[in-house]
Design a protein around this motif. Structure first.
Motif, PDB file in Angstrom:
ATOM      1  N   THR A  89      -8.024 -13.472   2.246  1.00  0.00           N
ATOM      2  CA  THR A  89      -6.571 -13.435   2.394  1.00  0.00           C
ATOM      3  C   THR A  89      -6.223 -12.733   3.699  1.00  0.00           C
ATOM      4  O   THR A  89      -6.954 -11.833   4.148  1.00  0.00           O
ATOM      5  N   ALA A  90      -5.095 -13.131   4.291  1.00  0.00           N
ATOM      6  CA  ALA A  90      -4.698 -12.547   5.569  1.00  0.00           C
ATOM      7  C   ALA A  90      -4.357 -11.072   5.422  1.00  0.00           C
ATOM      8  O   ALA A  90      -4.780 -10.231   6.225  1.00  0.00           O
ATOM      9  N   THR A  91      -3.591 -10.731   4.366  1.00  0.00           N
ATOM     10  CA  THR A  91      -3.214  -9.329   4.170  1.00  0.00           C
ATOM     11  C   THR A  91      -4.426  -8.480   3.819  1.00  0.00           C
ATOM     12  O   THR A  91      -4.542  -7.324   4.253  1.00  0.00           O
ATOM     13  N   GLY A  92      -5.369  -9.050   3.043  1.00  0.00           N
ATOM     14  CA  GLY A  92      -6.583  -8.313   2.718  1.00  0.00           C
ATOM     15  C   GLY A  92      -7.402  -7.997   3.957  1.00  0.00           C
ATOM     16  O   GLY A  92      -7.942  -6.888   4.105  1.00  0.00           O
ATOM     17  N   ALA A  93      -7.506  -8.961   4.883  1.00  0.00           N
ATOM     18  CA  ALA A  93      -8.217  -8.702   6.132  1.00  0.00           C
ATOM     19  C   ALA A  93      -7.513  -7.634   6.946  1.00  0.00           C
ATOM     20  O   ALA A  93      -8.158  -6.791   7.592  1.00  0.00           O
ATOM     21  N   TRP A  94      -6.178  -7.641   6.918  1.00  0.00           N
ATOM     22  CA  TRP A  94      -5.417  -6.634   7.662  1.00  0.00           C
ATOM     23  C   TRP A  94      -5.640  -5.239   7.085  1.00  0.00           C
ATOM     24  O   TRP A  94      -5.794  -4.265   7.819  1.00  0.00           O
ATOM     25  N   TRP A  95      -5.660  -5.144   5.746  1.00  0.00           N
ATOM     26  CA  TRP A  95      -5.926  -3.844   5.114  1.00  0.00           C
ATOM     27  C   TRP A  95      -7.304  -3.321   5.493  1.00  0.00           C
ATOM     28  O   TRP A  95      -7.468  -2.155   5.839  1.00  0.00           O
ATOM     29  N   LEU A  96      -8.307  -4.185   5.405  1.00  0.00           N
ATOM     30  CA  LEU A  96      -9.659  -3.758   5.735  1.00  0.00           C
ATOM     31  C   LEU A  96      -9.765  -3.343   7.204  1.00  0.00           C
ATOM     32  O   LEU A  96     -10.477  -2.381   7.545  1.00  0.00           O
ATOM     33  N   PRO A 123      -7.459   3.080   0.356  1.00  0.00           N
ATOM     34  CA  PRO A 123      -6.392   4.059   0.096  1.00  0.00           C
ATOM     35  C   PRO A 123      -5.020   3.399   0.106  1.00  0.00           C
ATOM     36  O   PRO A 123      -4.825   2.310   0.664  1.00  0.00           O
ATOM     37  N   VAL A 124      -4.069   4.040  -0.513  1.00  0.00           N
ATOM     38  CA  VAL A 124      -2.718   3.489  -0.600  1.00  0.00           C
ATOM     39  C   VAL A 124      -2.071   3.419   0.775  1.00  0.00           C
ATOM     40  O   VAL A 124      -1.076   2.699   0.962  1.00  0.00           O
ATOM     41  N   SER A 125      -2.598   4.155   1.750  1.00  0.00           N
ATOM     42  CA  SER A 125      -2.041   4.097   3.106  1.00  0.00           C
ATOM     43  C   SER A 125      -2.256   2.748   3.762  1.00  0.00           C
ATOM     44  O   SER A 125      -1.692   2.478   4.825  1.00  0.00           O
ATOM     45  N   ALA A 126      -3.065   1.875   3.142  1.00  0.00           N
ATOM     46  CA  ALA A 126      -3.252   0.535   3.690  1.00  0.00           C
ATOM     47  C   ALA A 126      -1.965  -0.280   3.615  1.00  0.00           C
ATOM     48  O   ALA A 126      -1.743  -1.168   4.444  1.00  0.00           O
ATOM     49  N   LEU A 127      -1.113   0.013   2.647  1.00  0.00           N
ATOM     50  CA  LEU A 127       0.157  -0.709   2.529  1.00  0.00           C
ATOM     51  C   LEU A 127       1.118  -0.249   3.619  1.00  0.00           C
ATOM     52  O   LEU A 127       1.182   0.943   3.953  1.00  0.00           O
ATOM     53  N   ASP A 128       1.871  -1.198   4.155  1.00  0.00           N
ATOM     54  CA  ASP A 128       2.855  -0.905   5.198  1.00  0.00           C
ATOM     55  C   ASP A 128       4.154  -0.468   4.522  1.00  0.00           C
ATOM     56  O   ASP A 128       5.087  -1.263   4.346  1.00  0.00           O
TER      57      ASP A 128
END
Length: 453
Positions: A89-96, A123-128
């Motif tokens: 997923t695009a968002t998953g790659a961005w979090w990683l 960590p929860v800090s991955a969310l924008d």
């Protein structure tokens, strides 16, 4: 699907040191591996970068591992600030990429086997999300994304809002209309790049050496679009002014060797009164290049291309006015029907009329009109009045009419009206000439206007 995140920190405070990354250069790298490249910029964090969908390109590069390996090697020219990760997923790659980027090629390849469990440990800090919401989660004891993912959806929506839930859903592959969309980035129609010389100098060989790097950049940009250009605008910025150079080609091309050769000849004719500090190149217009089918037999169009290259070199070495191309104008007056220009006229379409953008009237395609009577190749700069006896059809006189008349009546609305009868004739030396009788005069006179070769 398989998404790759190329992210880096970009400070929002202009007083801080800016990142050394060039988003355009990073896009050029990403677009080499996929036509789908999307820009992403966090709203509350300092992370920006590109998301690249490469699933459709696996076969082209020999498989998933080969593509990821080539991409990893291509990013070695960037500093350690660039963070890479991949996920389905695009968002998953961005979090990683933000929280657990690959540190080596083995880590990057191992991400091909990651699933949702690898995201739950982030960590929860991955969310924008804003700082207040992040603090609330920590006060509630939520340290990992898995803690948020296990909460009831209705309660999460009421307490933390729809935007946070939408991003959480997008990372785990659940459709949510409020999730951040990935819109394919469209490359700019124009190219502009500037480079500062490491040593300010007026030496032409040093300037040419650094200008060639800019030429390679603009030609790579043209190749990716399968376009070519006929003109590059150069600016040589000095301490107290700048010098401008328009590098022209008779045919649209993306060949870097062609542009290097023209730049070499043009720079050889320039003189700089001050040290050059910056170089800037601009390409404001490009056109689609035709597909060339290579044949075992000689290509008939090769001679035209070679002639255009010869003209380009002559103009680069001797000046723009050395080689000019003749083009026709829709004006029946012979002295106004031919104009000289720097580039050859492109071939018109096959239709007799073509529609002009934002206009209701069609533009006439002159190539489809019937051929007129013969025209001489050599026109006199100013028509020469004939002295003596007027031309006649009978033989034995100084001027013998052979064909005509051809009536040319035009320009009654401007300052150069004409009403003439043109004839082909033979003079006393047996030369074929072009004569006309000026019918606007009270006593029509005869004039010699040109010679047939």
């Amino acid at each position: 699907m398989r998404w790759i995140a190329l992210s880096y920190k970009h400070p929002r405070n202009p007083c801080e040191v800016k990142s050394q990354f060039d988003a355009g250069s990073l896009f050029e790298l990403a677009s080499h591996y996929s036509p789908l490249v999307c820009w992403r910029q966090d709203q509350h964090d300092e992370y920006v970068g590109w998301l690249v969908e490469v699933q459709s390109s696996f076969r082209l590069f020999g498989g998933a591992q080969d593509l990821l390996s080539q991409l990893w090697e291509s990013t070695e020219g960037f500093s350690g600030e660039l963070q890479l990760a991949n996920h389905h997923t695009a968002t998953g790659a961005w979090w990683l990429g933000k929280c657990a980027p690959a540190r080596s090629l083995d880590d990057f390849l191992a991400m091909l086997n990651f699933n949702e469990n690898s995201l739950l440990a982030l960590p929860v800090s991955a969310l924008d999300c804003n700082t207040n919401l992040q603090n609330t989660w920590r006060q509630c004891g939520f340290a990992r994304l898995g803690d948020l993912w296990r909460l009831p959806r209705d309660g999460f929506l009421k307490r933390f809002g729809a935007q946070a839930l939408a991003e959480l859903d997008s990372g785990f592959g659940i459709q949510n209309k409020l999730a951040p969309t990935t819109v394919a980035h469209q490359a700019a129609n124009t190219f502009e790049k500037e480079k500062e010389l490491p040593f300010h100098s007026d030496r032409l060989d040093l300037i040419e050496h650094h200008a060639q790097a800019l030429l390679e950049a603009v030609c790579n940009w043209l190749k990716r679009q399968k376009h070519g250009t006929r003109e590059l605008h150069w600016t040589f910025i000095q301490a107290h002014g700048e010098e401008v150079l328009r590098l022209r080609s008779a045919q649209a091309t993306d060949c870097v060797e062609t542009w290097k050769r023209l730049l070499h000849h043009q720079l050889g004719r320039m003189q700089f009164n001050d040290d050059v500090r910056h170089l800037r190149v601009q390409c404001t217009y490009s056109e689609l290049l035709p597909n060339l089918n290579h044949s075992f037999l000689p290509d008939p169009a090769e001679g035209t291309r070679n002639w255009n290259n010869t003209c380009d070199v002559l103009r680069a070495r001797l000046g723009e006015q050395t080689v000019l191309f003749a083009a026709t104008e829709s004006d029946p007056r012979p002295e106004c029907s031919i104009v000289l220009q720097h580039t050859p006229t492109q071939k018109p379409a096959n239709t007799a009329f073509k529609k002009v953008a934002n206009q209701s009237t069609p533009e006439l395609n002159r190539a489809a009109l019937p051929v007129s009577t013969p025209r001489p190749l050599w026109l006199l700069p100013t028509p020469k009045p004939l002295q003596g006896k007027s031309p006649q059809w009978q033989t034995g006189g100084p001027w013998q009419l052979l064909s005509g008349p051809e009536r040319v009546e035009f320009g009654w609305w401007d300052a150069k009206p004409c009403k003439r009868d043109y004839y082909c004739a033979r003079d006393s030396n047996s030369s074929l000439v072009w004569l006309y009788q000026d019918l606007l005069e009270d006593k029509p006179r005869w004039f010699l206007h040109g010679y047939f070769a």
